[in-house]
Design a protein around this motif. Sequence first.
Motif, mmCIF file in Angstrom:
data_model
loop_
_atom_site.group_PDB
_atom_site.id
_atom_site.type_symbol
_atom_site.label_atom_id
_atom_site.label_comp_id
_atom_site.label_asym_id
_atom_site.label_seq_id
_atom_site.Cartn_x
_atom_site.Cartn_y
_atom_site.Cartn_z
ATOM 1 N N UNK A 102 0.822 -1.207 0.000
ATOM 2 C CA UNK A 102 0.000 0.000 0.000
ATOM 3 C C UNK A 102 0.860 1.263 0.000
ATOM 4 N N UNK A 103 1.937 1.245 0.785
ATOM 5 C CA UNK A 103 2.837 2.403 0.869
ATOM 6 C C UNK A 103 3.523 2.656 -0.469
ATOM 7 N N UNK A 104 3.868 1.598 -1.189
ATOM 8 C CA UNK A 104 4.533 1.729 -2.479
ATOM 9 C C UNK A 104 3.685 2.514 -3.482
ATOM 10 N N UNK A 105 2.371 2.479 -3.320
ATOM 11 C CA UNK A 105 1.473 3.174 -4.238
ATOM 12 C C UNK A 105 1.409 4.675 -3.982
ATOM 13 N N UNK A 106 1.898 5.123 -2.822
ATOM 14 C CA UNK A 106 1.824 6.551 -2.481
ATOM 15 C C UNK A 106 3.050 7.280 -3.003
ATOM 16 N N UNK A 107 2.885 8.437 -3.646
ATOM 17 C CA UNK A 107 4.033 9.202 -4.149
ATOM 18 C C UNK A 107 4.957 9.649 -3.019
ATOM 19 N N UNK A 108 6.248 9.792 -3.315
ATOM 20 C CA UNK A 108 7.216 10.244 -2.317
ATOM 21 C C UNK A 108 6.853 11.627 -1.787
ATOM 22 N N UNK A 109 6.253 12.468 -2.624
ATOM 23 C CA UNK A 109 5.871 13.804 -2.203
ATOM 24 C C UNK A 109 4.867 13.761 -1.058
ATOM 25 N N UNK A 110 4.015 12.746 -1.046
ATOM 26 C CA UNK A 110 3.050 12.608 0.032
ATOM 27 C C UNK A 110 3.761 12.418 1.364
ATOM 28 N N UNK A 111 4.827 11.622 1.365
ATOM 29 C CA UNK A 111 5.566 11.368 2.604
ATOM 30 C C UNK A 111 6.282 12.622 3.087
ATOM 31 N N UNK A 130 11.501 3.449 -0.262
ATOM 32 C CA UNK A 130 12.745 3.448 -1.038
ATOM 33 C C UNK A 130 12.497 2.918 -2.455
ATOM 34 N N UNK A 131 11.736 1.852 -2.581
ATOM 35 C CA UNK A 131 11.401 1.316 -3.900
ATOM 36 C C UNK A 131 10.550 2.302 -4.696
ATOM 37 N N UNK A 132 9.672 3.013 -4.018
ATOM 38 C CA UNK A 132 8.860 4.015 -4.709
ATOM 39 C C UNK A 132 9.745 5.152 -5.238
ATOM 40 N N UNK A 133 10.705 5.582 -4.432
ATOM 41 C CA UNK A 133 11.632 6.627 -4.887
ATOM 42 C C UNK A 133 12.397 6.148 -6.116
ATOM 43 N N UNK A 134 12.825 4.894 -6.088
ATOM 44 C CA UNK A 134 13.544 4.338 -7.242
ATOM 45 C C UNK A 134 12.634 4.273 -8.464
ATOM 46 N N UNK A 135 11.382 3.858 -8.269
ATOM 47 C CA UNK A 135 10.440 3.795 -9.398
ATOM 48 C C UNK A 135 10.242 5.173 -10.015
ATOM 49 N N UNK A 136 10.092 6.188 -9.163
ATOM 50 C CA UNK A 136 9.907 7.546 -9.677
ATOM 51 C C UNK A 136 11.165 8.031 -10.401
ATOM 52 N N UNK A 137 12.343 7.671 -9.883
ATOM 53 C CA UNK A 137 13.588 8.014 -10.586
ATOM 54 C C UNK A 137 13.596 7.435 -11.998
ATOM 55 N N UNK A 138 13.189 6.185 -12.113
ATOM 56 C CA UNK A 138 13.212 5.510 -13.414
ATOM 57 C C UNK A 138 12.192 6.121 -14.376
ATOM 58 N N UNK A 139 11.034 6.511 -13.821
ATOM 59 C CA UNK A 139 10.044 7.170 -14.670
ATOM 60 C C UNK A 139 10.571 8.497 -15.212
ATOM 61 N N UNK A 140 11.220 9.275 -14.362
ATOM 62 C CA UNK A 140 11.781 10.559 -14.778
ATOM 63 C C UNK A 140 12.918 10.367 -15.806
ATOM 64 N N UNK A 141 13.711 9.316 -15.611
ATOM 65 C CA UNK A 141 14.802 9.051 -16.543
ATOM 66 C C UNK A 141 14.281 8.704 -17.932
ATOM 67 N N UNK A 142 13.081 8.144 -17.987
ATOM 68 C CA UNK A 142 12.473 7.774 -19.265
ATOM 69 C C UNK A 142 11.642 8.936 -19.833
#
Length: 387
Positions: free
Chosen positions: A73-82, A371-383
């Motif tokens: 559930x936490x993985x689905x929340x954007x890092x900005x929310x945290x 941490x995995x969510x931050x990595x996912x967002x990094x990869x999205x931005x890189x693409x």
Amino acid sequence: MSRTYVFARNAPSAEYDRSLAWAALLLAATGLVMVYSASIATAEASRYTGNSPAWYLGRHALFLGVALAAAIAVFLAPALWWQKAAPWLFMGGVALLALVLAPGFGREVNGARRWLDIPFASVQPSELMKLAAVLYAADYTARKHAVLKSFKRGLLPMLAVMLLVSWLLLREPDFGALVVIAVTAFGILFLGGMNGRHFAALVAMLGTGFALLVLSSPYRMQRIFGFMDPWSDPFGRGYQLSHALIAFGRGEWLGVGLGASVEKLFYLPEAHTDFLLAVIAEELGFAGVALVIGLFAWIVARAFAIGRQAALHERHFAALAAQGFGIWIGFQATINMGVNMGLLPTKGLTLPLMSYGGTGLLANLVALAILLRIDWENRQLSRGLNA
């Protein structure tokens, strides 16, 4: 077609660091097996568990299931929310630390009030505070970056709130959690650009404070001297460490076999919590311990790599939070391993992701999900996609 494309673009499971996820899951699964192995004798002999050998296994499996569900559930929340929630989570953590000290709320075990009893479970607020402290320190450092080198405007406010947290933790007392939280929080400040002279002075002050805390407590003094020479009093202050060292010695290269530990049979106290690594060493040997160390090292390395990638995208909170998680998990694991191996004084810290305990397991897996969510967002931005 357009709706399908948008869903595929924004699905959090589309791309993430699988090696990090598998390392965490392997540690958690190994911990489940080893908690069962280490706790069988204790569970069979206890009326509290109904003399059921699988009591701790069932509880730990339930904790793991709840923690994994929370992590998803936490993985689905954007890092900005945290980042937005960080101050509120920190205040909630402080409130829980205060509540555990209030009469009628906290439960005392072995002279320490560290647990809140709620229906069907006990909550350890200091474990949740570790997670909240990382998020708050990352948010504070990102917000105060322009004035971070100023003592009055940058360091002093953070120092004040950390002194409050320290006072509450020492009232429990939970000296181990205090050390982990302090090192993690000020490590994040240092990574965020804190003044070097202020950091050196802070390290000296913290070192002096910890030394005074040890010298002012006969109990802590005994632990220090017991660590330096456990064999001088193997049935007293050196009891835990001497039996942990015996477990390591019996394990040799490949161990005596899963379930075949002798030290867990009422010789080694807290075998399924603080000294789980000693049981791993005895049953799985050097190979098992090396695997555990390697997996923790990989998690820490990936946390710092993910933090660096976030910094390249100018995501300062995400970068500091990722590296803060690496500091927290790596530092706590290092202390626990050092205690088990006789390299550090005995301290009441569990092995992250592995030791028995629901609150710690929940906090660890939630941190790794962020941490995995931050990595996912990094990869999205890189693409070139919107994270």
